[in-house]
Design an enzyme around this catalytic site. Structure first.
Site, PDB file in Angstrom:
ATOM      1  N   ASP A 119      46.974  73.703  71.226  1.00  0.00           N
ATOM      2  CA  ASP A 119      48.352  73.320  71.562  1.00  0.00           C
ATOM      3  C   ASP A 119      48.325  72.508  72.847  1.00  0.00           C
ATOM      4  O   ASP A 119      47.539  72.796  73.750  1.00  0.00           O
ATOM      5  CB  ASP A 119      49.231  74.564  71.747  1.00  0.00           C
ATOM      6  CG  ASP A 119      49.529  75.279  70.434  1.00  0.00           C
ATOM      7  OD1 ASP A 119      49.523  74.620  69.386  1.00  0.00           O
ATOM      8  OD2 ASP A 119      49.778  76.491  70.474  1.00  0.00           O
ATOM      9  N   ASP A 137      52.423  71.767  64.378  1.00  0.00           N
ATOM     10  CA  ASP A 137      53.580  72.660  64.529  1.00  0.00           C
ATOM     11  C   ASP A 137      54.890  71.890  64.387  1.00  0.00           C
ATOM     12  O   ASP A 137      55.834  72.361  63.753  1.00  0.00           O
ATOM     13  CB  ASP A 137      53.554  73.353  65.897  1.00  0.00           C
ATOM     14  CG  ASP A 137      52.361  74.262  66.089  1.00  0.00           C
ATOM     15  OD1 ASP A 137      51.783  74.725  65.089  1.00  0.00           O
ATOM     16  OD2 ASP A 137      51.999  74.496  67.259  1.00  0.00           O
TER      17      ASP A 137
END
Length: 164
Positions: A119, A137
């Protein structure tokens, strides 16, 4: 063999995977875990390895979640590939399924390579920082939003009512 109508959706899912993996490759070459680069008053680049699910859900669960979320994502991807031919002519629903498929595969690649999802995008406001996320995501969230929109807009049901 997928029909030509499905091929375009599978290509788009592949593009999502490539863009997701390319962005992660760039970030991994640029940042170290824990680094934070200020971009704007509401946005930072960070590097975080998330072993959990969206928004770091179950990130501290002890390791079993890696395989659970990997299997879940593979199952969802297989299900999407199996139903996409029936919906390939429905633009909004097919786009939603394609975004979810591409995002799921992008994150599965990370789980298999690193044991966690890479991330790197972090939004913040008024001292509150949302958990970091990535392009996969974002694609999954966009796909989910499109799927909800399709349902509220009458999607498949409205088309079925018009058929003789």
């Amino acid at each position: 063999m997928p029909s030509p109508n499905v091929d375009r959706w599978l290509w788009l899912a592949g593009i999502v995977v490539v863009l997701d993996q390319l962005s992660k490759w760039l970030v991994l070459g640029w940042l170290r875990p824990g680094d934070s680069v200020y971009v704007a008053p509401f946005f930072n680049w960070v590097l975080v390895f998330n072993p959990g699910a969206a928004f770091s859900f179950l990130s501290d669960a002890g390791g079993w979640q890696r395989w659970f979320f990997t299997a879940l994502a593979i199952g969802i991807a297989a299900w999407i590939v199996s139903i996409l031919p029936r919906h390939s002519g429905e633009f909004r629903l097919s786009l939603a399924l394609t975004m979810i498929l591409g995002g799921a595969v992008g994150n599965v690649i990370d789980r298999l390579r690193f044991g966690a999802v890479v991330d790197f995008i972090q939004w913040h406001a008024a001292g509150f920082h949302w958990p970091a996320f990535n392009l996969a995501d974002a694609a999954i969230c966009l796909g989910a939003a499109l799927m909800i929109w399709d349902q509220f807009a009458g999607g498949s049901a409205r088309r079925d009512c018009r058929q003789p």
